[in-house]
Scaffold this motif. Structure first.
Motif, PDB file in Angstrom:
ATOM      1  N   ALA A 140      18.527  41.844  -4.352  1.00 39.45           N
ATOM      2  CA  ALA A 140      17.067  41.752  -4.234  1.00 39.45           C
ATOM      3  C   ALA A 140      16.408  43.108  -4.439  1.00 39.45           C
ATOM      4  N   ILE A 141      17.110  44.156  -4.027  1.00 39.75           N
ATOM      5  CA  ILE A 141      16.604  45.513  -4.192  1.00 39.75           C
ATOM      6  C   ILE A 141      17.681  46.337  -4.879  1.00 39.75           C
ATOM      7  N   ALA A 142      17.305  47.058  -5.906  1.00 35.05           N
ATOM      8  CA  ALA A 142      18.268  47.869  -6.655  1.00 35.05           C
ATOM      9  C   ALA A 142      18.263  49.293  -6.115  1.00 35.05           C
ATOM     10  N   TYR A 143      19.292  49.652  -5.366  1.00 37.26           N
ATOM     11  CA  TYR A 143      19.446  51.012  -4.860  1.00 37.26           C
ATOM     12  C   TYR A 143      20.344  51.803  -5.805  1.00 37.26           C
ATOM     13  N   ASP A 144      20.162  53.120  -5.825  1.00 39.16           N
ATOM     14  CA  ASP A 144      20.977  53.983  -6.673  1.00 39.16           C
ATOM     15  C   ASP A 144      22.127  54.623  -5.907  1.00 39.16           C
ATOM     16  N   VAL A 145      21.872  55.012  -4.661  1.00 42.23           N
ATOM     17  CA  VAL A 145      22.891  55.669  -3.831  1.00 42.23           C
ATOM     18  C   VAL A 145      22.875  55.043  -2.449  1.00 42.23           C
ATOM     19  N   VAL A 146      24.059  54.698  -1.931  1.00 39.44           N
ATOM     20  CA  VAL A 146      24.188  54.105  -0.600  1.00 39.44           C
ATOM     21  C   VAL A 146      25.297  54.840   0.140  1.00 39.44           C
ATOM     22  N   CYS A 147      25.219  54.832   1.491  1.00 37.45           N
ATOM     23  CA  CYS A 147      26.210  55.568   2.289  1.00 37.45           C
ATOM     24  C   CYS A 147      26.879  54.661   3.326  1.00 37.45           C
ATOM     25  N   PRO A 148      27.760  53.748   2.891  1.00 37.03           N
ATOM     26  CA  PRO A 148      28.436  52.862   3.847  1.00 37.03           C
ATOM     27  C   PRO A 148      29.627  53.540   4.518  1.00 37.03           C
ATOM     28  N   SER A 149      30.186  52.836   5.499  1.00 43.03           N
ATOM     29  CA  SER A 149      31.403  53.291   6.157  1.00 43.03           C
ATOM     30  C   SER A 149      32.625  52.756   5.422  1.00 43.03           C
ATOM     31  N   ASP A 150      33.769  53.308   5.781  1.00 42.29           N
ATOM     32  CA  ASP A 150      35.030  53.039   5.107  1.00 42.29           C
ATOM     33  C   ASP A 150      35.329  51.558   4.850  1.00 42.29           C
ATOM     34  N   TYR A 151      35.369  50.743   5.925  1.00 42.24           N
ATOM     35  CA  TYR A 151      35.753  49.338   5.761  1.00 42.24           C
ATOM     36  C   TYR A 151      34.740  48.570   4.922  1.00 42.24           C
ATOM     37  N   MET A 152      33.467  48.979   4.998  1.00 45.60           N
ATOM     38  CA  MET A 152      32.446  48.294   4.212  1.00 45.60           C
ATOM     39  C   MET A 152      32.555  48.674   2.735  1.00 45.60           C
ATOM     40  N   ILE A 153      32.983  49.888   2.459  1.00 44.95           N
ATOM     41  CA  ILE A 153      33.216  50.281   1.068  1.00 44.95           C
ATOM     42  C   ILE A 153      34.330  49.423   0.477  1.00 44.95           C
ATOM     43  N   GLN A 154      35.384  49.217   1.261  1.00 49.82           N
ATOM     44  CA  GLN A 154      36.469  48.354   0.803  1.00 49.82           C
ATOM     45  C   GLN A 154      35.954  46.945   0.486  1.00 49.82           C
ATOM     46  N   ARG A 155      35.120  46.427   1.354  1.00 54.49           N
ATOM     47  CA  ARG A 155      34.559  45.087   1.137  1.00 54.49           C
ATOM     48  C   ARG A 155      33.709  45.051  -0.133  1.00 54.49           C
ATOM     49  N   MET A 156      32.908  46.086  -0.347  1.00 54.45           N
ATOM     50  CA  MET A 156      32.045  46.147  -1.527  1.00 54.45           C
ATOM     51  C   MET A 156      32.874  46.270  -2.809  1.00 54.45           C
ATOM     52  N   ILE A 157      33.985  47.008  -2.737  1.00 53.47           N
ATOM     53  CA  ILE A 157      34.863  47.121  -3.903  1.00 53.47           C
ATOM     54  C   ILE A 157      35.486  45.769  -4.215  1.00 53.47           C
ATOM     55  N   GLU A 158      35.981  45.086  -3.180  1.00 55.01           N
ATOM     56  CA  GLU A 158      36.631  43.786  -3.378  1.00 55.01           C
ATOM     57  C   GLU A 158      35.667  42.745  -3.943  1.00 55.01           C
ATOM     58  N   ASN A 159      34.378  42.891  -3.643  1.00 54.56           N
ATOM     59  CA  ASN A 159      33.383  41.943  -4.134  1.00 54.56           C
ATOM     60  C   ASN A 159      32.657  42.439  -5.386  1.00 54.56           C
ATOM     61  N   ASP A 160      33.217  43.486  -6.005  1.00 56.13           N
ATOM     62  CA  ASP A 160      32.727  43.998  -7.286  1.00 56.13           C
ATOM     63  C   ASP A 160      31.239  44.369  -7.221  1.00 56.13           C
ATOM     64  N   LEU A 161      30.866  45.092  -6.165  1.00 55.63           N
ATOM     65  CA  LEU A 161      29.468  45.493  -5.982  1.00 55.63           C
ATOM     66  C   LEU A 161      29.215  46.956  -6.335  1.00 55.63           C
ATOM     67  N   LEU A 162      30.292  47.712  -6.631  1.00 51.97           N
ATOM     68  CA  LEU A 162      30.135  49.151  -6.848  1.00 51.97           C
ATOM     69  C   LEU A 162      30.489  49.553  -8.275  1.00 51.97           C
ATOM     70  N   ALA A 163      29.832  50.613  -8.732  1.00 43.29           N
ATOM     71  CA  ALA A 163      30.115  51.188 -10.049  1.00 43.29           C
ATOM     72  C   ALA A 163      31.063  52.371  -9.884  1.00 43.29           C
ATOM     73  N   GLU A 164      31.959  52.551 -10.842  1.00 43.66           N
ATOM     74  CA  GLU A 164      32.852  53.703 -10.807  1.00 43.66           C
ATOM     75  C   GLU A 164      32.045  54.983 -11.045  1.00 43.66           C
TER      76      GLU A 164
END
Length: 627
Positions: free
Chosen positions: A351-375
């Motif tokens: 709904a909102i396009a952010y450019d930079v986000v600062c999640p915690s470790d386990y949430m980064i893993q979740r975002m990677i598994e759900n293909d939400l992050l760019a390399e």
């Protein structure tokens, strides 16, 4: 006796109503940042308040949205009332029932519904969506205020004016409108108040860079409410109090004084009419025009480059943003969140396009598994060379190959204890089950943190998914519950500083601050091991300004900038070059901020365990809290 009881009852009511406000006023003059310690009288928070761009922007946004939404809702609501009043009785009853539904609905239902509507219609979340949402939920309150006055009007008077040659518009404003004006004004004031006080609907419909006072305060919960907010609340309370005193000052007198009093009241009514019909519209016009210029200057209408940053509350030195904008010419739109769980749905929904986000470790893993992050393109982040290799390796537990994240802050979870209240050195989680500290123990009100304590004490992994181990941890937490004074989050800091508890589970960054305020406090990582967490910068896959995002990440990896952020938030920096710049050797070599590898030997980072296992943890935590 009856009169004495009445006075006691009235006194108790006044105390319950105004004691919290009195406390807030006193804290606004407290030289210490913590509410648990009196550091002397000061007025610096009032000066700091007006220098704080974030708070001032939130205040102005709150007022402009409240004024605009109340004004527009009043016009629409009054027109709707006229239409409803003209309907047949049966249809009028039906329409009033439909109108009342939004007022009876829970705010969260309205907020989520509007958010889904805006997403479906591809609106860009921001100031306009908040304004539309506030207008929508304000209209029923205006109708509720205007309809009773319309029922009291005599329609034959309006028809007589028409028969005498008046146009419909002229007849309405000269005959009908004066009769319903009190209802219209009441509707406007009610709408203004509802909008001013709203949090839930604003929270679900706002976009990056737009905060009201309610969302701003809520976003600061992780670090605690700042004293500037106490100062602002005090100013608002005193302003309202003075206004009420002026309005309710009734002249009284006998004989000749009575005539003077009546004349004063007549003048006051005349002043009130002038105020509401001329002064208020003029003020509204000025505020709206000023607001237009204000928001035009902040938007990207000139094609200026920007980067949209989504970060924890109070987790970046505001001066860093200004420096980045000055050095790069890139405008920063800064947004704050409170928990990983609040941040994740916004990224997932797109709904909102952010450019930079600062999640915690386990949430980064979740975002990677759900293909939400760019390399990340490491060629654009040369300052990564300043990062300590230890934390890059630690990050591989949740980001294999370090493809998606750049460490920003890290820390541990441990035990903070008061040396004057604890007569033994602490090195184990077992002290949290020691009955001699009953009602003097503070636990984290967090499912993963609480279970991490129990699991590590039992010798298990804090990422355990074994049901037998989790049930054993649950039983241990239930056994501990009678000893716990409170389950808290940020409140552990103030309670420990104020000597309100002997032992508390706390984050290491908070422990550093508490020791500054109370030197009797000591922090330790238990020998059984604990959680070592890492918050890192990532770039969402739908980021519209990826290169600017990488420029921002590279900027905050610069040693001097990393040092500024460390000194502002007191959480440990993984930037070895920044650590070398710390002037105070006690801080630079602090085992709290920078524990040794031996202390971290049995520490683990949280991992995302999957939705199914998360549900198991939450269910077991509910069982603990319900006992």
């Amino acid at each position: 006796m009856k009169k004495i009881l009445q006075n006691i009852y009235l006194t108790l009511i006044i105390i319950f109503l105004y004691a919290p406000i009195a406390t807030l006023v006193v804290l606004s003059f407290n030289d210490s940042k913590t509410r648990s310690k009196w550091g002397g009288f000061t007025g610096k928070w009032y000066i700091s308040l007006f220098k704080d761009d974030a708070i001032m922007n939130a205040l102005y946004t709150t007022l402009i949205i409240a004024l605009l939404s109340a004004l527009i809702a009043t016009v629409i609501g009054t027109a709707a009332s006229l239409g409803i009043q003209a309907m047949h009785r049966r249809y009028r009853t039906f329409m009033m029932g439909v109108t009342n539904i939004p007022m009876l609905n829970a705010d969260i239902v309205t907020g989520i519904s509007l958010m889904l509507l805006f997403v479906a219609c591809r609106f860009t979340m921001g100031f306009s969506t908040i304004l539309m949402a506030h207008i929508t939920f304000n209209i029923p309150y205006v109708i509720l205020s205007v309809m009773p006055k319309l029922r009291q009007t005599n329609k034959h008077t309006y028809e007589a004016a028409m028969d005498l040659g008046a146009s419909p518009v002229y007849a309405f404003f000269k005959v009908v409108f004066p009769d319903i004006l009190p209802g219209v004004l009441s509707g406007f004031l009610l709408a203004f108040t509802m909008s001013l006080d709203d949090f839930v609907i604003t929270h679900f419909t706002k976009g990056p860079g737009v905060d009201t006072l309610s969302t701003k305060i809520y976003s600061e919960v992780r670090k605690g409410i700042r004293p500037e907010m106490y100062a602002l609340s005090t100013i608002m309370f005193v302003s309202v109090l003075l206004l009420l005193i002026l309005i309710n000052m009734n002249p009284s007198g006998k004989g000749h004084d009575k005539a003077r009093a009546e004349k004063t009241m007549s003048n006051r009514r005349r002043f009130g009419r002038v105020l509401m019909t001329r002064v208020v519209p003029a003020v509204l016009t000025i505020v709206v025009i000023a607001g237009g210029f204000f928001y035009a200057s902040r938007t990207n209408i000139s094609g200026k480059e920007q980067v949209v940053v989504y970060n924890w509350g109070e987790y970046l030195d505001p001066q860093v943003i200004k420096m980045f904008e000055e050095e790069t010419g890139i405008s920063v739109v800064y947004e704050e969140y409170e928990t990983n769980e609040i941040m994740y749905p916004k990224i997932q929904s797109g709904a909102i396009a952010y450019d930079v986000v600062c999640p915690s470790d386990y949430m980064i893993q979740r975002m990677i598994e759900n293909d939400l992050l760019a390399e990340i393109n490491w060629d654009n982040i040369p300052n990564i060379k300043n990062m300590d290799e230890t934390y890059m390796k630690q990050s591989q537990q949740f980001d294999p190959g370090n493809k998606y994240s750049v460490p920003y802050c890290w820390g541990t979870v441990g035990i903070l204890y008061n040396k004057t209240m604890v007569d033994e050195p602490i090195d184990s989680w077992s002290v949290l089950w020691d009955e001699k500290y009953k009602d003097n123990i503070l636990m984290q009100d967090s499912v993963r943190d609480a279970f991490a304590v129990a699991l590590k004490y039992l010798g298990y992994s804090l990422n355990s998914t074994d049901l037998d181990e989790l049930n054993e941890a649950r039983n241990l937490l239930i056994e501990q519950k009678p000893l716990v004074q409170a389950y808290v989050v940020d409140q552990v800091r103030d309670k420990m500083i104020g000597n309100e508890a002997a032992i508390g589970v706390i984050y290491s960054g908070e422990a550093i601050y508490t020791q500054w305020e109370n030197p009797d406090l000591e922090y330790v990582i238990p020998k059984e091991g604990s959680n070592v967490w890492i918050d890192s910068w990532v770039i969402p896959k739908n980021a519209p300004n990826k290169e600017n995002a990488e420029k921002f990440i590279n900027f905050v990896c610069r040693p001097d900038i990393a040092l500024m952020n460390f000194e502002f938030i007191t959480y440990s920096t993984p930037n070895k070059a920044a650590r070398a710049l710390i002037e105070d050797p006690d801080i630079r070599n602090s085992e709290i901020a920078f524990p040794s590898s031996e202390q971290l030997a049995d520490c683990e980072t949280f991992r995302f365990l999957g939705d199914k296992n998360d549900a198991v943890y939450n269910e077991l935590w509910r069982e603990v809290k319900s006992k």
